[in-house]
Design a protein around this motif. Structure first.
Motif, PDB file in Angstrom:
ATOM      1  N   GLU A  50       0.778  -1.130   0.096  1.00 50.27           N
ATOM      2  CA  GLU A  50      -0.027  -0.025  -0.083  1.00 50.27           C
ATOM      3  C   GLU A  50       0.827   1.292   0.081  1.00 50.27           C
ATOM      4  OE1 GLU A  50      -2.579  -0.357   3.351  1.00 50.27           O
ATOM      5  OE2 GLU A  50      -3.905  -1.826   2.583  1.00 50.27           O
ATOM      6  N   LEU A  51       2.013   1.209   0.864  1.00 51.83           N
ATOM      7  CA  LEU A  51       2.864   2.219   0.879  1.00 51.83           C
ATOM      8  C   LEU A  51       3.418   2.581  -0.467  1.00 51.83           C
ATOM      9  CD1 LEU A  51       4.175   4.605   2.393  1.00 51.83           C
ATOM     10  CD2 LEU A  51       6.084   2.887   3.181  1.00 51.83           C
ATOM     11  N   LYS A  52       4.007   1.537  -1.230  1.00 52.35           N
ATOM     12  CA  LYS A  52       4.548   1.727  -2.352  1.00 52.35           C
ATOM     13  C   LYS A  52       3.522   2.209  -3.371  1.00 52.35           C
ATOM     14  CE  LYS A  52       7.162  -0.892  -5.837  1.00 52.35           C
ATOM     15  NZ  LYS A  52       7.814  -2.292  -6.232  1.00 52.35           N
ATOM     16  N   ALA A  53       2.223   1.696  -3.197  1.00 55.60           N
ATOM     17  CA  ALA A  53       1.359   2.255  -4.313  1.00 55.60           C
ATOM     18  C   ALA A  53       1.010   3.789  -3.935  1.00 55.60           C
ATOM     19  CB  ALA A  53       0.014   1.541  -4.152  1.00 55.60           C
ATOM     20  N   ALA A  54       0.837   4.112  -2.570  1.00 52.78           N
ATOM     21  CA  ALA A  54       0.556   5.398  -2.149  1.00 52.78           C
ATOM     22  C   ALA A  54       1.838   6.428  -2.742  1.00 52.78           C
ATOM     23  CB  ALA A  54       0.662   5.690  -0.610  1.00 52.78           C
ATOM     24  N   ALA A  55       3.094   5.871  -2.596  1.00 52.36           N
ATOM     25  CA  ALA A  55       4.228   6.480  -3.059  1.00 52.36           C
ATOM     26  C   ALA A  55       3.979   6.826  -4.596  1.00 52.36           C
ATOM     27  CB  ALA A  55       5.595   5.767  -2.866  1.00 52.36           C
ATOM     28  N   THR A  56       3.611   5.858  -5.215  1.00 50.64           N
ATOM     29  CA  THR A  56       3.702   6.135  -6.688  1.00 50.64           C
ATOM     30  C   THR A  56       2.386   7.040  -7.054  1.00 50.64           C
ATOM     31  OG1 THR A  56       4.276   3.617  -6.892  1.00 50.64           O
ATOM     32  CG2 THR A  56       3.221   4.855  -8.910  1.00 50.64           C
TER      33      THR A  56
END
Length: 411
Positions: free
Chosen positions: A92-98
């Motif tokens: 989720e964090l990676k997706a949010a960062a993206t």
């Protein structure tokens, strides 16, 4: 031990004890028997207690091992769940960062586009402002030139009305002006320097006019001019007493001070009657030099007739009182005529001064407007993106991120 306990706990009537090993019977009394029973019971109890303690310890170790195993299994299950949650949070964090990076990229792109549009607008506005400034400056220059020309014309007009010295002194100017029209306006008059210093002082010029060799008007003139660089400024009133004395000493009827002193005075603007201080005395500006001579000469010409009539009246023995009354009426009429002419002269000079002051204020206003336009143009030229983003932390951070990204890409 259990066998021994059974044997002991089954008392016999003979109080005999059988050995469990060899089968030998022993006879004992009641006291020894009771003591042996106590010993057997105590040892059995301790052995049983020890066995139970050992069993309890083993059961405890088993329970502990079981609890440890259970806790370990539970911890393993919890760790697996946590790892799964961590992996999910990382995803989720990676997706949010993206998403954030995408949003930042979009925001930066939109900001750059807005900034580019703003720069284009500023450049266009600057170009338009330069064109407007050039047009306005040209218009102001033309207006200022027109105003300056008008002011110069008014000043020239006033100078012509006041005096045109052309390198001459005030006395020379007055003499030239009089001689220029002497043959036309004053053919029988005498105008020249007062060279008679027998009374101690002398005036500058004396004017006398005659009719049939009879003097009917005389004027003592004093000319006073003062440079702007003169340290001590004189006043017109400083010369009244001397002028009146010269008039009386030389037998003149009128006294006139032709003065360039006190140029800013509202009192001495044309022909000023100061007879309330000294009889028949006037202060005039140089442009009214000929006018005061004409006024006094014309007024005195009427007295020629009066004098002739007076002589005739005297011959006819007419009461002198009537003559004096007529003479006073004439003086009053002359005074009114003189006052009217004086007011007109004063009003004309005052109007010219007002017009010059108004045009000067208009010129100063236009010059101030040009200065304000120049300051506005300097501010527009000094406007930068850094100044636009000053105090806006969000935009400053965005621009810093863009600069960092540009530097990273360049590296």
């Amino acid at each position: 031990m259990e066998i021994l306990m059974t044997e002991i706990t089954s008392p016999v009537a003979t109080n005999e004890i059988k050995c469990p090993h060899c089968g030998t019977l022993f006879a004992i009394d009641e006291a020894h028997y009771a003591d042996i029973i106590r010993q057997v019971r105590t040892t059995e109890f301790e052995n049983e207690l020890h066995a139970r303690l050992v069993a309890a310890e083993r059961a405890k170790d088993t329970e502990i091992a079981l609890a440890v195993a259970t806790a370990t299994q539970q911890a393993q299950r919890t760790s697996v769940v946590k790892d799964a949650e961590i992996q999910q949070l990382k995803s989720e964090l990676k997706a949010a960062a993206t998403d954030q990076a995408l949003a930042v990229a979009k925001a930066v792109s939109a900001t750059e586009k807005s900034l580019s549009e703003a720069r284009s607008k500023l450049d266009l506005q600057a170009a338009e402002q330069k064109v407007k400034d050039a047009a306005l400056k040209d218009s102001h220059a033309k207006e200022l030139a027109m105003k300056d020309d008008l002011i110069d014309r008014y000043k020239d007009m006033k100078a012509k009305l006041s005096v045109k010295l052309l390198g001459e002194t005030l006395e020379q100017h007055c003499e030239v002006e009089f001689n220029r029209i002497r043959s036309l306006a004053f053919p029988s008059a005498v105008f020249g320097k007062d060279n008679n210093a027998s009374a101690g002082t002398k005036g500058d010029y004396v004017f006398r006019d005659f009719s049939d060799e009879v003097e009917y008007v005389s004027i003592m003139f004093e000319m006073k001019n003062e440079s702007d660089l003169t340290a001590t400024k004189k006043k017109n009133s400083d010369f009244f007493a001397k002028l009146d004395k010269d008039r009386n000493d030389k037998g003149c009827e009128y006294a006139v001070l032709v003065s360039m002193l006190e140029e800013d005075s509202d009192l001495y603007t044309g022909i000023t009657d100061v007879s309330h201080l000294y009889p028949k005395m006037f202060v005039v500006r140089p442009q009214f030099f000929l006018a005061i001579i004409a006024l006094l000469r014309n007024a005195a010409q009427d007295t020629i007739v009066v004098k002739a009539e007076l002589e005739q009246i005297r011959k006819q023995n007419i009461d002198i009182t009537d003559f004096e009354s007529e003479l006073e009426d004439f003086k009053a009429a002359f005074g009114r005529t003189y006052d009217l002419a004086k007011r007109k002269f004063d009003s004309a000079i005052k109007d010219i001064d007002i017009a010059i002051d108004r045009l000067q204020r208009v010129k100063e206003g236009l010059l101030g407007s040009e200065n304000n336009l120049r300051l506005a143009n300097d501010k527009a030229t000094a406007l930068t993106v850094k100044k636009l983003t000053k105090g806006n932390s969000t935009m400053a951070a965005k621009f810093d991120e863009v600069r960092t990204q540009i530097d990273d890409e360049a590296a």
